[in-house]
Motif scaffolding. Sequence first.
Motif, PDB file in Angstrom:
ATOM      1  N   LEU A  77       1.248  14.712 -10.847  1.00 28.45           N
ATOM      2  CA  LEU A  77      -0.090  14.251 -10.470  1.00 28.45           C
ATOM      3  C   LEU A  77      -0.412  14.630  -9.030  1.00 28.45           C
ATOM      4  O   LEU A  77       0.478  14.676  -8.173  1.00 28.45           O
ATOM      5  CB  LEU A  77      -0.179  12.730 -10.607  1.00 28.45           C
ATOM      6  N   PRO A  86      -1.883  13.949  -5.335  1.00 28.90           N
ATOM      7  CA  PRO A  86      -1.723  12.747  -4.494  1.00 28.90           C
ATOM      8  C   PRO A  86      -2.804  11.705  -4.720  1.00 28.90           C
ATOM      9  O   PRO A  86      -2.517  10.500  -4.711  1.00 28.90           O
ATOM     10  CB  PRO A  86      -1.777  13.315  -3.078  1.00 28.90           C
ATOM     11  N   ALA A  87      -4.027  12.156  -4.940  1.00 30.13           N
ATOM     12  CA  ALA A  87      -5.106  11.177  -5.138  1.00 30.13           C
ATOM     13  C   ALA A  87      -4.897  10.393  -6.410  1.00 30.13           C
ATOM     14  O   ALA A  87      -5.103   9.177  -6.452  1.00 30.13           O
ATOM     15  CB  ALA A  87      -6.447  11.898  -5.176  1.00 30.13           C
ATOM     16  N   ALA A  88      -4.499  11.085  -7.469  1.00 30.38           N
ATOM     17  CA  ALA A  88      -4.265  10.392  -8.730  1.00 30.38           C
ATOM     18  C   ALA A  88      -3.112   9.413  -8.581  1.00 30.38           C
ATOM     19  O   ALA A  88      -3.161   8.291  -9.081  1.00 30.38           O
ATOM     20  CB  ALA A  88      -3.972  11.409  -9.828  1.00 30.38           C
ATOM     21  N   ALA A 124      -2.208   7.948  -5.858  1.00 37.20           N
ATOM     22  CA  ALA A 124      -2.651   6.830  -5.020  1.00 37.20           C
ATOM     23  C   ALA A 124      -3.513   5.851  -5.804  1.00 37.20           C
ATOM     24  O   ALA A 124      -3.365   4.633  -5.687  1.00 37.20           O
ATOM     25  CB  ALA A 124      -3.419   7.354  -3.817  1.00 37.20           C
ATOM     26  N   LEU A 125      -4.396   6.411  -6.599  1.00 30.19           N
ATOM     27  CA  LEU A 125      -5.297   5.545  -7.356  1.00 30.19           C
ATOM     28  C   LEU A 125      -4.532   4.772  -8.429  1.00 30.19           C
ATOM     29  O   LEU A 125      -4.708   3.560  -8.580  1.00 30.19           O
ATOM     30  CB  LEU A 125      -6.407   6.385  -7.988  1.00 30.19           C
ATOM     31  N   MET A 126      -3.682   5.490  -9.146  1.00 30.45           N
ATOM     32  CA  MET A 126      -2.876   4.801 -10.154  1.00 30.45           C
ATOM     33  C   MET A 126      -1.902   3.836  -9.492  1.00 30.45           C
ATOM     34  O   MET A 126      -1.645   2.745  -9.992  1.00 30.45           O
ATOM     35  CB  MET A 126      -2.110   5.817 -11.000  1.00 30.45           C
ATOM     36  N   ASP A 165       3.049   5.013  -5.065  1.00 33.96           N
ATOM     37  CA  ASP A 165       2.636   6.411  -5.184  1.00 33.96           C
ATOM     38  C   ASP A 165       3.767   7.263  -5.758  1.00 33.96           C
ATOM     39  O   ASP A 165       3.526   8.377  -6.230  1.00 33.96           O
ATOM     40  CB  ASP A 165       2.227   6.975  -3.812  1.00 33.96           C
ATOM     41  N   VAL A 196       0.846  -1.200   0.000  1.00 32.91           N
ATOM     42  CA  VAL A 196       0.000   0.000   0.000  1.00 32.91           C
ATOM     43  C   VAL A 196       0.884   1.254   0.000  1.00 32.91           C
ATOM     44  O   VAL A 196       1.738   1.429   0.861  1.00 32.91           O
ATOM     45  CB  VAL A 196      -0.940   0.004   1.225  1.00 32.91           C
ATOM     46  N   GLY A 197       0.668   2.071  -0.993  1.00 33.22           N
ATOM     47  CA  GLY A 197       1.409   3.328  -1.095  1.00 33.22           C
ATOM     48  C   GLY A 197       2.780   3.202  -1.730  1.00 33.22           C
ATOM     49  O   GLY A 197       3.421   4.217  -2.035  1.00 33.22           O
ATOM     50  N   PRO A 215     -12.277   1.044  -6.430  1.00 38.51           N
ATOM     51  CA  PRO A 215     -10.908   0.589  -6.083  1.00 38.51           C
ATOM     52  C   PRO A 215     -10.868  -0.459  -4.974  1.00 38.51           C
ATOM     53  O   PRO A 215     -10.007  -1.338  -4.999  1.00 38.51           O
ATOM     54  CB  PRO A 215     -10.215   1.886  -5.652  1.00 38.51           C
ATOM     55  N   GLU A 228      -0.018  -1.730  -7.337  1.00 40.37           N
ATOM     56  CA  GLU A 228       0.056  -2.569  -6.127  1.00 40.37           C
ATOM     57  C   GLU A 228      -0.598  -3.926  -6.397  1.00 40.37           C
ATOM     58  O   GLU A 228      -0.072  -4.975  -6.009  1.00 40.37           O
ATOM     59  CB  GLU A 228      -0.689  -1.900  -4.968  1.00 40.37           C
TER      60      GLU A 228
END
Lengths: 613, 333
Positions: A305, A307-309, A311-313, A266, A262-263, A387, A318
């Motif tokens: 990008l 942070p949300a983008a 994280a999602l990408m 990023d 997770v993360g 997600p 992941e």
Amino acid sequence: MQRLTHQLDGRPDRFGRFCKGLGIVGAVAALAAPALALAQSAAPPKRPNIVVILGDDMGFSDMGAFGGEINTPNLDSLAKEGVRFANFYTHASCSPTRSMFLSGVDTHLNGLGNMSEFTAPNQMGLDGYEGNLNDRVATLPQLLKDAGYHTYMVGKWHLGKEPNQIPAARGFERDFTLLDGMGSYWDDWNFSAANPRSLYTEDGRYLRSLPKDFYATKTYTDKLIGYIDANRGTGKPFFAFVSHQAPHEPYHLPKEWRSRHVGAYDKGWDALRQERLKRQIEMGIVPAGTELAERMWFVPDSTLLAPAARALMGKKMEIYAGMVENLDHHVGRLIDHLKKIGEYDNTIFIVFGDNGAEGNDLYELIAGSPGSRDFLFAAMHWSRNHPNAWGDPGSWLAYGPAWAQVSMTPFSQYKAWLAEGGIRNALIVSGPGVKRPAGSINTQGTMHVADIMPTLLEVAGTSYPKTYKGKDLPPALGKSWVPVLEGRAESPRTDQDVLAWEIFGNRAVRQGSWKLRWQWRPLGKGDWELFDLAADPGELKDLAAERPDKLKEMVALWDDYVRTNNVVLPNRSPHEALEKALPQRVPVQAGYPPLNLKRQYVPPKDMLAEPKP
Amino acid sequence: MNIVRGLMNPFAGLRSIALTLLVVGVLCPLQAMSQVPPRFYWKTLSGANAVPLIVTSMTGNTNPFDAAHTITPGAEFEGTLALAGYARTFTLFDRSAMAAVLLPMGRISGDVITPLGEPVSQSVSGFGDPTVEFNLNLIGPKPQKSIPDVLRYEPGFSLDVIADLAIPIGEYDSSQPLNVGQNRWYGRIGFPVVWQLGAWVPGRRTTLEFLPAVWLFGDNTDYVGKTLETDPLFQIDAHLTRDFTQHFWGSLDAAWYNGAEATVDGGKGEELDNYGFGLTLGYQINDNLGLTFSYKSTASDQAPDDLQLDVFMISLVSGWHPIIEGSKRLKGE
């Protein structure tokens, strides 16, 4: 001596009887030794088992052994014990690669001149363009079976669904097979309204349903272990084609494998490509000074990008990483089982991905436009796309072009294209017959997936025949790797040998370090491009204008390839309208434009002041 | 080529996902009935704001403005209660936190029994006692300081502490027993628990939620000329919530009340030991608006001194966050 003579004179005492006995034994032994030696030399040496592990759409740099940060200890252990090849070619998409692996013959001859999903109107009905592995070729399992091997297959086939086209009809004694090119990992849902259900066979019978607790990667492994155990008593070696669906989209993954990083991604694709390249250079996968291929122009600079983008990408990557790790886990289960039953040390492993990583998004193809039939189908069966649902049944996740380029570090582009990122893949060979230093990396050998046929036939003590069941066979495309594996050669090819590819109208030729390439615009130029891969593995610099002599020479090789391999260029292509669909192509250069990269200017403190009244 | 169409905008849908997640938790209102609705203690992005508007219609033998649920045997009240408030999420000690203020208002009417035992018909209206609430997460996910944190939020097992305090400035007439203001300080300490069951996917979320709490009441020294004292009230709220779709959810609700024995000038009343059950339906209208409908009713309440209460409640909550609003402006929405 006298005493001995006496004894031999027929007056045996106890010692005499002993010596007489010794003499008899000695005489027998003396007589028997040559016979035993003869017998031993006449007995065929124990032939190795063969396990070919294919990762569907697995990228060049995904495994740890090729510079990836993904945790693949089991695949890496094979690399550590065997040899890695950094110059191995497949085709640009799955069924063409599989057809060459299993037949040893060029796609335009073996039936996969085009994928069945994209056969062009002018290719319909032509020999070599059947869309399935045609009956004019012999298959590796057929020939190995004839040579005394058990032959097993688990996983994805994608080479034909009719009874005479399925694995059982093409040489596999035991199989548990997904006949389609893709599908759910959790159940038998497939991807379109016209083909809603994936088709599976087991031992030549079409399955009405899947086993309980089905999860593709696990079930394939379980089945193969069962096949191996069932025939252990026969004394015959086995050939197993472990044709994993993973990590092909949709990324379906047990929940416990989804949250291990997770993360971690990023940081974005640009940073990750740099990290992988650094490790590849340190490991010797690519030479020092290798430049990364250009990021696709429609992929944004990941540092820009939000942070949300990110994280999602990042979450997509992941889960992709989890797919590869889960694949590795089940490879580990197979390895452990072979060790447990004492077969590991006598097993050759060949590991590779079948084409470049998948940068396209098939979900777009599936979902289509609102109001279309497939949109409704996707709404019912493939719409679990929050997600948090990624990996679940009914979800569809693919990581897209940005991460596909990471998987193909340091190369350009990805699956379905003939840039190196579409056709270069990682190759590991380990086990008996590999005499190169354990863990070594070969960067000199130009290897090709069609080489596996002659290589394994040689390992099995046989060879590619001219005819099979009364039919003349097309010439084998490949060259045996045995001299390379034994360290007697660096490459199965000379600098004069030619490799060539054509799919969807994209074309490529490689000879020595030169590569000729024609691709649809805008990923290509709609014209010939020329690259020197030794100096430019990222295909950054088109030398066509600078080297017209070499260009002409390479085009002549292409023309020859067309003539001798039944190449019919398609009059329709899935890439034909791409130029209008994508943004205008512009060069991608780090730091350009500086507009939104410029940092806030901080004036000298001693020049700061408050506004005057 | 279709298969690369998705490359054009690889981030399509990102904002709507973030929006959806933003408003989930903050839109559930605090209410003044001493029952906290389901999903109230889900967490969301720090810095989010919410304004609840709640309308409640009730009947029963207790004053809905009275958190102690003091029973008036034989009485039957009808009331309409409205609540307006404001809540804001923030981060404190690197934990999720929320502060809220609610102002009750409305009218209530019915026959009451005065401390002298006389039945009197009353009708009152006005503003009640404003309530402030503070919530801090103790065990559970880290605070959501950014949208990536929102994307990754799953409650798992979370435990909060809450503190409520009602400020006695609501309208109060000491000459009558029925009022919207309570003329005393009171508040609550509780420990909300959210226990995620299964996947945390909109459309499939399931939670089991508990709120054990104790209400503490100050004395009303001017209760129709007498002094009203109330023992602590122990209360447990429980909710089993489940998504029906991505935007539509429901909950089975239960509550247990125990204690709150009222004493008026030394004369003891009844101690509560009652159950209530109900259900809630919630629908997220859009990125900023959430709607809930609920009904609750006490059970085993045939005896005159049993708590009798049934309540219909509709709430409309508007939530917002500067990041989301800015994104919408840029998109021209």
